[in-house]
Design a protein around this motif. Structure first.
Motif, mmCIF file in Angstrom:
data_model
loop_
_atom_site.group_PDB
_atom_site.id
_atom_site.type_symbol
_atom_site.label_atom_id
_atom_site.label_comp_id
_atom_site.label_asym_id
_atom_site.label_seq_id
_atom_site.Cartn_x
_atom_site.Cartn_y
_atom_site.Cartn_z
ATOM 1 N N GLY A 51 0.798 -1.219 0.000
ATOM 2 C CA GLY A 51 0.000 0.000 0.000
ATOM 3 C C GLY A 51 0.829 1.266 0.000
ATOM 4 O O GLY A 51 2.037 1.257 0.220
ATOM 5 N N GLY A 52 0.150 2.384 -0.255
ATOM 6 C CA GLY A 52 0.786 3.695 -0.256
ATOM 7 C C GLY A 52 -0.145 4.729 -0.849
ATOM 8 O O GLY A 52 -0.933 4.435 -1.746
ATOM 9 N N GLN A 53 -0.062 5.972 -0.347
ATOM 10 C CA GLN A 53 -0.966 7.031 -0.796
ATOM 11 C C GLN A 53 -0.557 7.601 -2.139
ATOM 12 O O GLN A 53 -1.389 8.105 -2.889
ATOM 13 C CB GLN A 53 -1.012 8.152 0.245
ATOM 14 C CG GLN A 53 -1.533 7.712 1.600
ATOM 15 C CD GLN A 53 -1.450 8.813 2.632
ATOM 16 O OE1 GLN A 53 -0.801 9.830 2.403
ATOM 17 N NE2 GLN A 53 -2.102 8.617 3.760
ATOM 18 N N LYS A 90 5.565 8.179 -4.063
ATOM 19 C CA LYS A 90 6.644 8.261 -3.084
ATOM 20 C C LYS A 90 6.464 7.222 -1.983
ATOM 21 O O LYS A 90 7.405 6.496 -1.639
ATOM 22 C CB LYS A 90 6.690 9.664 -2.479
ATOM 23 C CG LYS A 90 7.690 9.836 -1.350
ATOM 24 C CD LYS A 90 7.611 11.238 -0.781
ATOM 25 C CE LYS A 90 8.513 11.388 0.443
ATOM 26 N NZ LYS A 90 8.410 12.745 1.028
ATOM 27 N N LYS A 91 5.260 7.157 -1.412
ATOM 28 C CA LYS A 91 5.001 6.209 -0.325
ATOM 29 C C LYS A 91 5.111 4.768 -0.810
ATOM 30 O O LYS A 91 5.651 3.901 -0.102
ATOM 31 C CB LYS A 91 3.612 6.463 0.266
ATOM 32 C CG LYS A 91 3.474 7.789 1.000
ATOM 33 C CD LYS A 91 4.378 7.837 2.210
ATOM 34 C CE LYS A 91 4.153 9.128 2.997
ATOM 35 N NZ LYS A 91 5.051 9.201 4.172
ATOM 36 N N VAL A 92 4.605 4.496 -2.002
ATOM 37 C CA VAL A 92 4.692 3.133 -2.536
ATOM 38 C C VAL A 92 6.149 2.742 -2.744
ATOM 39 O O VAL A 92 6.566 1.630 -2.390
ATOM 40 C CB VAL A 92 3.899 3.023 -3.848
ATOM 41 C CG1 VAL A 92 4.151 1.679 -4.526
ATOM 42 C CG2 VAL A 92 2.407 3.195 -3.584
ATOM 43 N N ILE A 108 8.033 -0.286 -0.678
ATOM 44 C CA ILE A 108 8.637 -1.434 -1.356
ATOM 45 C C ILE A 108 10.106 -1.573 -0.976
ATOM 46 O O ILE A 108 10.594 -2.682 -0.712
ATOM 47 C CB ILE A 108 8.471 -1.304 -2.880
ATOM 48 C CG1 ILE A 108 6.993 -1.416 -3.260
ATOM 49 C CG2 ILE A 108 9.281 -2.372 -3.613
ATOM 50 C CD1 ILE A 108 6.720 -1.184 -4.733
ATOM 51 N N LEU A 109 10.834 -0.457 -0.939
ATOM 52 C CA LEU A 109 12.248 -0.506 -0.532
ATOM 53 C C LEU A 109 12.389 -1.018 0.896
ATOM 54 O O LEU A 109 13.330 -1.759 1.214
ATOM 55 C CB LEU A 109 12.870 0.885 -0.659
ATOM 56 C CG LEU A 109 13.151 1.366 -2.093
ATOM 57 C CD1 LEU A 109 13.513 2.845 -2.100
ATOM 58 C CD2 LEU A 109 14.271 0.545 -2.726
ATOM 59 N N SER A 110 11.447 -0.651 1.760
ATOM 60 C CA SER A 110 11.494 -1.136 3.146
ATOM 61 C C SER A 110 11.233 -2.633 3.222
ATOM 62 O O SER A 110 11.729 -3.301 4.135
ATOM 63 C CB SER A 110 10.454 -0.387 3.993
ATOM 64 O OG SER A 110 10.730 0.986 4.043
ATOM 65 N N ARG A 111 10.464 -3.166 2.284
ATOM 66 C CA ARG A 111 10.245 -4.604 2.243
ATOM 67 C C ARG A 111 11.468 -5.353 1.733
ATOM 68 O O ARG A 111 11.714 -6.496 2.127
ATOM 69 C CB ARG A 111 9.048 -4.914 1.335
ATOM 70 C CG ARG A 111 7.704 -4.481 1.880
ATOM 71 C CD ARG A 111 7.251 -5.351 3.046
ATOM 72 N NE ARG A 111 7.144 -6.747 2.668
ATOM 73 C CZ ARG A 111 6.078 -7.305 2.118
ATOM 74 N NH1 ARG A 111 5.011 -6.558 1.864
ATOM 75 N NH2 ARG A 111 6.051 -8.590 1.825
ATOM 76 N N ILE A 112 12.252 -4.713 0.854
ATOM 77 C CA ILE A 112 13.404 -5.390 0.243
ATOM 78 C C ILE A 112 14.635 -5.304 1.134
ATOM 79 O O ILE A 112 15.345 -6.305 1.331
ATOM 80 C CB ILE A 112 13.703 -4.792 -1.143
ATOM 81 C CG1 ILE A 112 12.518 -5.001 -2.089
ATOM 82 C CG2 ILE A 112 14.960 -5.418 -1.736
ATOM 83 C CD1 ILE A 112 12.682 -4.335 -3.444
ATOM 84 N N THR A 158 6.808 7.742 -13.476
ATOM 85 C CA THR A 158 7.915 7.701 -14.431
ATOM 86 C C THR A 158 9.180 7.183 -13.759
ATOM 87 O O THR A 158 9.291 7.169 -12.524
ATOM 88 C CB THR A 158 8.176 9.094 -15.005
ATOM 89 O OG1 THR A 158 8.603 9.972 -13.937
ATOM 90 C CG2 THR A 158 6.911 9.667 -15.635
ATOM 91 N N ASP A 159 10.167 6.795 -14.586
ATOM 92 C CA ASP A 159 11.448 6.338 -14.050
ATOM 93 C C ASP A 159 12.120 7.434 -13.232
ATOM 94 O O ASP A 159 12.707 7.169 -12.172
ATOM 95 C CB ASP A 159 12.381 5.906 -15.190
ATOM 96 C CG ASP A 159 11.899 4.632 -15.858
ATOM 97 O OD1 ASP A 159 10.828 4.132 -15.485
ATOM 98 O OD2 ASP A 159 12.611 4.126 -16.757
ATOM 99 N N THR A 160 12.034 8.662 -13.733
ATOM 100 C CA THR A 160 12.682 9.785 -13.036
ATOM 101 C C THR A 160 12.085 9.995 -11.649
ATOM 102 O O THR A 160 12.813 10.223 -10.666
ATOM 103 C CB THR A 160 12.539 11.071 -13.864
ATOM 104 O OG1 THR A 160 13.093 10.867 -15.170
ATOM 105 C CG2 THR A 160 13.266 12.229 -13.185
ATOM 106 N N GLU A 161 10.770 9.933 -11.547
ATOM 107 C CA GLU A 161 10.111 10.101 -10.248
ATOM 108 C C GLU A 161 10.516 8.996 -9.284
ATOM 109 O O GLU A 161 10.878 9.261 -8.124
ATOM 110 C CB GLU A 161 8.595 10.099 -10.428
ATOM 111 C CG GLU A 161 8.051 11.308 -11.156
ATOM 112 C CD GLU A 161 6.571 11.213 -11.422
ATOM 113 O OE1 GLU A 161 5.926 12.258 -11.601
ATOM 114 O OE2 GLU A 161 6.034 10.077 -11.447
ATOM 115 N N ILE A 162 10.469 7.753 -9.755
ATOM 116 C CA ILE A 162 10.810 6.619 -8.878
ATOM 117 C C ILE A 162 12.274 6.697 -8.455
ATOM 118 O O ILE A 162 12.604 6.441 -7.284
ATOM 119 C CB ILE A 162 10.515 5.294 -9.602
ATOM 120 C CG1 ILE A 162 9.020 5.197 -9.928
ATOM 121 C CG2 ILE A 162 10.943 4.108 -8.741
ATOM 122 C CD1 ILE A 162 8.643 4.009 -10.780
#
Length: 364
Positions: free
Chosen positions: A272-274, A277-279, A283-287, A330-334
């Motif tokens: 989940g995530g709003q 950025k949150k998503v 995901i990084l916190s899960r990895i 987008t890739d840039t945002e992520i």
């Protein structure tokens, strides 16, 4: 010789009303009331206000308007006074009209009544009750409870296997499974009652995370016949060491794991995530664990592992776009959210607070 004023007379119906804004109670003539609003005289003297109420004076054009709620009605002014006094301590549903009209029940609450209050705070200390005086503008402030939390911390990330360590007496130590923000890395002393509450909160947090994954999976499957994806059993996340990170990279490069990798993307995309950025951060916190995240940055500066060249970056981008709410990222945002997440790794889990303690010890 002093001229005697004519006696006060009252006619018509009187209403016991509660002023909606100030939660205060007073008597008004029925002629002042219309559609939940009452007119109120602008006299400065309480005596003049009382006389206006008792004689059912015709409202002036300059009188103010107030929203009110009718509690009761009666045809006699003295009877209205009795009901006004009763409204301070009784349930308002007991303030029935002379025609047996009942109002809805409310919680028992002591009410502030204009004029008819105990004069305990008066400087003369007479202790007598003052009757018949009404304030021209009602106002009562609501008390705000002073509440504090002792020993409660917000849980966040997994840091250990157990939750408690028993100490002497009723004292316990709580080891959070989840940590957020600057909660530090150590144990939390608490009482037995606090321990019980914190354990329940952690259980609720775990259930909430599981439900979030399930809901996002269901949302992604709406209109399709795709089966529920599962995390590969051979992969244990989050990664706790750099060696595990290297093994994970090799696993991603292996073409035989393409189907399992797709399932992993679906599972991570259901986090989940709003917003994007949150998503991305979730995901990084899960990895990655906090300890490993401190040893990785975007360009590999300061002898850290370079995330920009890792296969995990591609996995992350696909997982973020897999989420139904961030499919247009987008890739840039992520990448920008990823850079920021690794930059804050040293402060995560109370890292900044720990560095401050070390600095103070060195200065001492």
């Amino acid at each position: 010789m002093k001229r005697r004023e004519p006696p006060l007379t009252s006619s018509g119906m009187f209403l016991i009303v509660e002023f909606t804004e100030t939660k205060t109670v007073n008597i008004i003539p029925e002629s002042w009331f219309e559609d939940g609003v009452t007119k109120w005289p602008n006299y400065q003297s309480d005596k003049h206000i009382n006389r206006a109420v008792q004689t059912c004076e015709e409202p002036g054009e300059d009188w103010k308007l107030y929203d009110v709620r009718v509690l009761s009605r009666t045809g006699e002014y003295l009877r209205a006074r009795e009901k006004l006094k009763a409204s301070m301590t009784c349930n308002t549903s007991e303030l029935q009209t002379d025609e047996e009209e009942f109002v809805k029940k409310r919680k028992v609450k002591k009410r502030h009544m204009f004029g008819d209050t105990e004069s305990d705070s008066e400087p003369n200390g007479s202790g007598k009750k003052r009757h018949g005086d009404f304030s021209s503008t009602p106002w009562v402030s609501s008390p705000i409870p002073n509440m504090t939390n002792k020993g409660f911390e917000t849980p966040s990330r997994p840091t250990g296997t157990g939750n408690t360590i028993s100490l002497s007496g009723d004292h316990q130590v709580f080891n959070p499974t989840f940590r957020l923000g600057k909660t530090g890395t150590g144990s939390i002393p608490c009482s037995a009652a606090q321990l019980h509450i914190l354990t329940l909160l952690e259980h609720i947090k775990e259930q909430q995370m599981q439900l979030a994954v399930a809901v996002n999976n269901l949302a992604a499957r709406i209109g399709t016949e795709t089966p529920m994806a599962e995390m590969p059993h051979s992969i244990n996340l989050p990664l706790d060491t750099l060696s595990e990170v290297d093994e994970f990279e090799e696993w991603l490069k292996d073409s035989r794991n393409s189907h399992a990798k797709q399932n992993m993307i679906s599972v991570l995309g259901a986090v989940g995530g709003q917003n994007a950025k949150k998503v991305t951060w979730n995901i990084l916190s899960r990895i990655f664990s906090d300890a490993v995240a401190k040893q990785i940055n975007w360009k590999g500066a300061n002898r850290k592992k370079c995330f920009k060249e890792m296969v995990t970056r591609s996995l992350l981008i696909r997982a973020v776009r897999k989420n139904h709410s961030t499919g247009g990222a987008t890739d840039t945002e992520i990448d920008s959210f990823t850079i920021r997440w690794f930059n804050l790794a040293c402060d995560r889990g109370g890292g900044r607070k720990e560095r401050g303690k070390d600095r103070c010890q060195q200065e001492a």
